[in-house]
Write a protein that holds these residues in place. Structure first.
Motif, PDB file in Angstrom:
ATOM      1  N   ARG A 203       0.810  -1.221   0.000  1.00 29.41           N
ATOM      2  CA  ARG A 203       0.000   0.000   0.000  1.00 29.41           C
ATOM      3  C   ARG A 203       0.849   1.279   0.000  1.00 29.41           C
ATOM      4  O   ARG A 203       0.386   2.336  -0.397  1.00 29.41           O
ATOM      5  N   HIS A 204       2.088   1.176   0.460  1.00 32.87           N
ATOM      6  CA  HIS A 204       2.955   2.361   0.446  1.00 32.87           C
ATOM      7  C   HIS A 204       3.452   2.657  -0.967  1.00 32.87           C
ATOM      8  O   HIS A 204       3.641   3.814  -1.335  1.00 32.87           O
ATOM      9  N   ALA A 205       3.653   1.597  -1.750  1.00 30.70           N
ATOM     10  CA  ALA A 205       4.140   1.776  -3.127  1.00 30.70           C
ATOM     11  C   ALA A 205       3.004   2.090  -4.089  1.00 30.70           C
ATOM     12  O   ALA A 205       3.196   2.750  -5.111  1.00 30.70           O
ATOM     13  N   CYS A 206       1.793   1.638  -3.773  1.00 30.43           N
ATOM     14  CA  CYS A 206       0.648   1.768  -4.678  1.00 30.43           C
ATOM     15  C   CYS A 206       0.262   3.226  -4.870  1.00 30.43           C
ATOM     16  O   CYS A 206       0.160   3.996  -3.916  1.00 30.43           O
ATOM     17  N   ALA A 207       0.024   3.584  -6.131  1.00 31.29           N
ATOM     18  CA  ALA A 207      -0.395   4.944  -6.461  1.00 31.29           C
ATOM     19  C   ALA A 207      -1.914   5.047  -6.625  1.00 31.29           C
ATOM     20  O   ALA A 207      -2.438   6.143  -6.836  1.00 31.29           O
ATOM     21  N   GLY A 208      -2.602   3.928  -6.567  1.00 29.40           N
ATOM     22  CA  GLY A 208      -4.065   3.940  -6.545  1.00 29.40           C
ATOM     23  C   GLY A 208      -4.746   4.331  -7.841  1.00 29.40           C
ATOM     24  O   GLY A 208      -5.897   4.759  -7.828  1.00 29.40           O
ATOM     25  N   HIS A 209      -4.058   4.137  -8.964  1.00 33.32           N
ATOM     26  CA  HIS A 209      -4.690   4.563 -10.223  1.00 33.32           C
ATOM     27  C   HIS A 209      -5.599   3.512 -10.816  1.00 33.32           C
ATOM     28  O   HIS A 209      -6.281   3.779 -11.796  1.00 33.32           O
ATOM     29  N   GLY A 210      -5.615   2.295 -10.256  1.00 35.32           N
ATOM     30  CA  GLY A 210      -6.643   1.316 -10.598  1.00 35.32           C
ATOM     31  C   GLY A 210      -6.387   0.438 -11.801  1.00 35.32           C
ATOM     32  O   GLY A 210      -7.292  -0.266 -12.233  1.00 35.32           O
ATOM     33  N   LEU A 211      -5.183   0.451 -12.343  1.00 36.04           N
ATOM     34  CA  LEU A 211      -4.904  -0.424 -13.488  1.00 36.04           C
ATOM     35  C   LEU A 211      -5.175  -1.880 -13.154  1.00 36.04           C
ATOM     36  O   LEU A 211      -5.728  -2.620 -13.959  1.00 36.04           O
ATOM     37  N   CYS A 212      -4.793  -2.295 -11.965  1.00 42.57           N
ATOM     38  CA  CYS A 212      -4.890  -3.717 -11.607  1.00 42.57           C
ATOM     39  C   CYS A 212      -6.342  -4.168 -11.524  1.00 42.57           C
ATOM     40  O   CYS A 212      -6.721  -5.158 -12.153  1.00 42.57           O
ATOM     41  N   TYR A 213      -7.167  -3.468 -10.767  1.00 44.44           N
ATOM     42  CA  TYR A 213      -8.542  -3.960 -10.636  1.00 44.44           C
ATOM     43  C   TYR A 213      -9.364  -3.687 -11.880  1.00 44.44           C
ATOM     44  O   TYR A 213     -10.378  -4.335 -12.109  1.00 44.44           O
TER      45      TYR A 213
ATOM     46  N   PRO B  26     -10.511  -8.022 -12.404  1.00 47.90           N
ATOM     47  CA  PRO B  26     -11.433  -7.933 -11.256  1.00 47.90           C
ATOM     48  C   PRO B  26     -11.608  -9.257 -10.509  1.00 47.90           C
ATOM     49  O   PRO B  26     -12.056  -9.245  -9.360  1.00 47.90           O
ATOM     50  N   ASP B  27     -11.248 -10.386 -11.132  1.00 48.76           N
ATOM     51  CA  ASP B  27     -11.326 -11.656 -10.410  1.00 48.76           C
ATOM     52  C   ASP B  27     -10.213 -11.793  -9.379  1.00 48.76           C
ATOM     53  O   ASP B  27     -10.290 -12.628  -8.471  1.00 48.76           O
ATOM     54  N   LEU B  28      -9.167 -10.991  -9.529  1.00 49.82           N
ATOM     55  CA  LEU B  28      -8.039 -11.048  -8.602  1.00 49.82           C
ATOM     56  C   LEU B  28      -7.990  -9.857  -7.656  1.00 49.82           C
ATOM     57  O   LEU B  28      -7.575  -9.987  -6.506  1.00 49.82           O
ATOM     58  N   VAL B  29      -8.371  -8.700  -8.164  1.00 51.63           N
ATOM     59  CA  VAL B  29      -8.253  -7.470  -7.373  1.00 51.63           C
ATOM     60  C   VAL B  29      -9.532  -6.650  -7.512  1.00 51.63           C
ATOM     61  O   VAL B  29     -10.013  -6.432  -8.623  1.00 51.63           O
ATOM     62  N   ASN B  30     -10.042  -6.215  -6.394  1.00 47.63           N
ATOM     63  CA  ASN B  30     -11.186  -5.310  -6.367  1.00 47.63           C
ATOM     64  C   ASN B  30     -10.701  -4.000  -5.762  1.00 47.63           C
ATOM     65  O   ASN B  30      -9.518  -3.845  -5.468  1.00 47.63           O
TER      66      ASN B  30
ATOM     67  N   ASP C 191      -1.384 -17.325 -14.387  1.00 48.37           N
ATOM     68  CA  ASP C 191      -0.766 -16.576 -15.488  1.00 48.37           C
ATOM     69  C   ASP C 191      -1.256 -15.134 -15.487  1.00 48.37           C
ATOM     70  O   ASP C 191      -0.479 -14.193 -15.700  1.00 48.37           O
ATOM     71  N   GLU C 192      -2.545 -14.957 -15.232  1.00 41.20           N
ATOM     72  CA  GLU C 192      -3.106 -13.603 -15.170  1.00 41.20           C
ATOM     73  C   GLU C 192      -2.487 -12.819 -14.006  1.00 41.20           C
ATOM     74  O   GLU C 192      -2.175 -11.630 -14.135  1.00 41.20           O
ATOM     75  N   ALA C 193      -2.280 -13.483 -12.889  1.00 40.75           N
ATOM     76  CA  ALA C 193      -1.667 -12.822 -11.735  1.00 40.75           C
ATOM     77  C   ALA C 193      -0.231 -12.391 -12.056  1.00 40.75           C
ATOM     78  O   ALA C 193       0.198 -11.297 -11.665  1.00 40.75           O
TER      79      ALA C 193
ATOM     80  N   PRO D 119      -6.687  -0.768  -4.047  1.00 39.83           N
ATOM     81  CA  PRO D 119      -6.863  -2.162  -4.444  1.00 39.83           C
ATOM     82  C   PRO D 119      -6.971  -3.105  -3.244  1.00 39.83           C
ATOM     83  O   PRO D 119      -6.291  -2.911  -2.232  1.00 39.83           O
ATOM     84  N   VAL D 120      -7.825  -4.107  -3.420  1.00 40.31           N
ATOM     85  CA  VAL D 120      -8.012  -5.145  -2.402  1.00 40.31           C
ATOM     86  C   VAL D 120      -7.902  -6.490  -3.110  1.00 40.31           C
ATOM     87  O   VAL D 120      -8.652  -6.758  -4.049  1.00 40.31           O
ATOM     88  N   ILE D 121      -6.966  -7.317  -2.677  1.00 37.00           N
ATOM     89  CA  ILE D 121      -6.806  -8.641  -3.279  1.00 37.00           C
ATOM     90  C   ILE D 121      -7.996  -9.514  -2.865  1.00 37.00           C
ATOM     91  O   ILE D 121      -8.333  -9.591  -1.675  1.00 37.00           O
ATOM     92  N   VAL D 122      -8.626 -10.161  -3.850  1.00 36.43           N
ATOM     93  CA  VAL D 122      -9.823 -10.942  -3.540  1.00 36.43           C
ATOM     94  C   VAL D 122      -9.616 -12.450  -3.725  1.00 36.43           C
ATOM     95  O   VAL D 122     -10.499 -13.221  -3.367  1.00 36.43           O
ATOM     96  N   ALA D 123      -8.492 -12.864  -4.250  1.00 39.16           N
ATOM     97  CA  ALA D 123      -8.246 -14.286  -4.466  1.00 39.16           C
ATOM     98  C   ALA D 123      -7.128 -14.751  -3.535  1.00 39.16           C
ATOM     99  O   ALA D 123      -5.971 -14.387  -3.707  1.00 39.16           O
ATOM    100  N   HIS D 124      -7.494 -15.528  -2.511  1.00 45.28           N
ATOM    101  CA  HIS D 124      -6.521 -16.012  -1.511  1.00 45.28           C
ATOM    102  C   HIS D 124      -6.664 -17.514  -1.345  1.00 45.28           C
ATOM    103  O   HIS D 124      -7.628 -17.946  -0.700  1.00 45.28           O
TER     104      HIS D 124
END
Ligand code: SF4
Length: 64
Positions: free
Chosen positions: A9-19, A23-27, A47-49, A34-39
């Motif tokens: 969270r300190h490195a994340c800039a929050g621009h939302g590319l990942c989610y 969306p199956d991995l990050v919400n 491969d997607e991850a 971002p919130v990781i949803v697949a644990h």
């Protein structure tokens, strides 16, 4: 072996590319962070991850 996707969270800039991309991995929470949803990451999404880790311009995502 199960792999876990994590966000620094300190490195994340929050621009939302990942989610936006996986969306199956990050919400996102209501702050837009971002919130990781697949644990752990299901085998069929590994491969997607890996692509997601490469996608993050801030190198805030890790897969271990
Ligand atoms: S792509 Fe990286 S920097 Fe952007 S919101 Fe996702 S984790 Fe944060």
């Amino acid at each position: 072996m199960s792999e876990q996707l994590a966000v620094d969270r300190h490195a994340c800039a929050g621009h939302g590319l990942c989610y936006g991309a996986s969306p199956d991995l990050v919400n996102c929470d209501d702050q837009g962070d971002p919130v990781i949803v697949a644990h752990p990451v299901p085998a069929e999404l590994l491969d997607e991850a890996r692509r997601l880790v490469e996608l993050c311009p801030e190198r805030a995502l890790t897969l271990d």
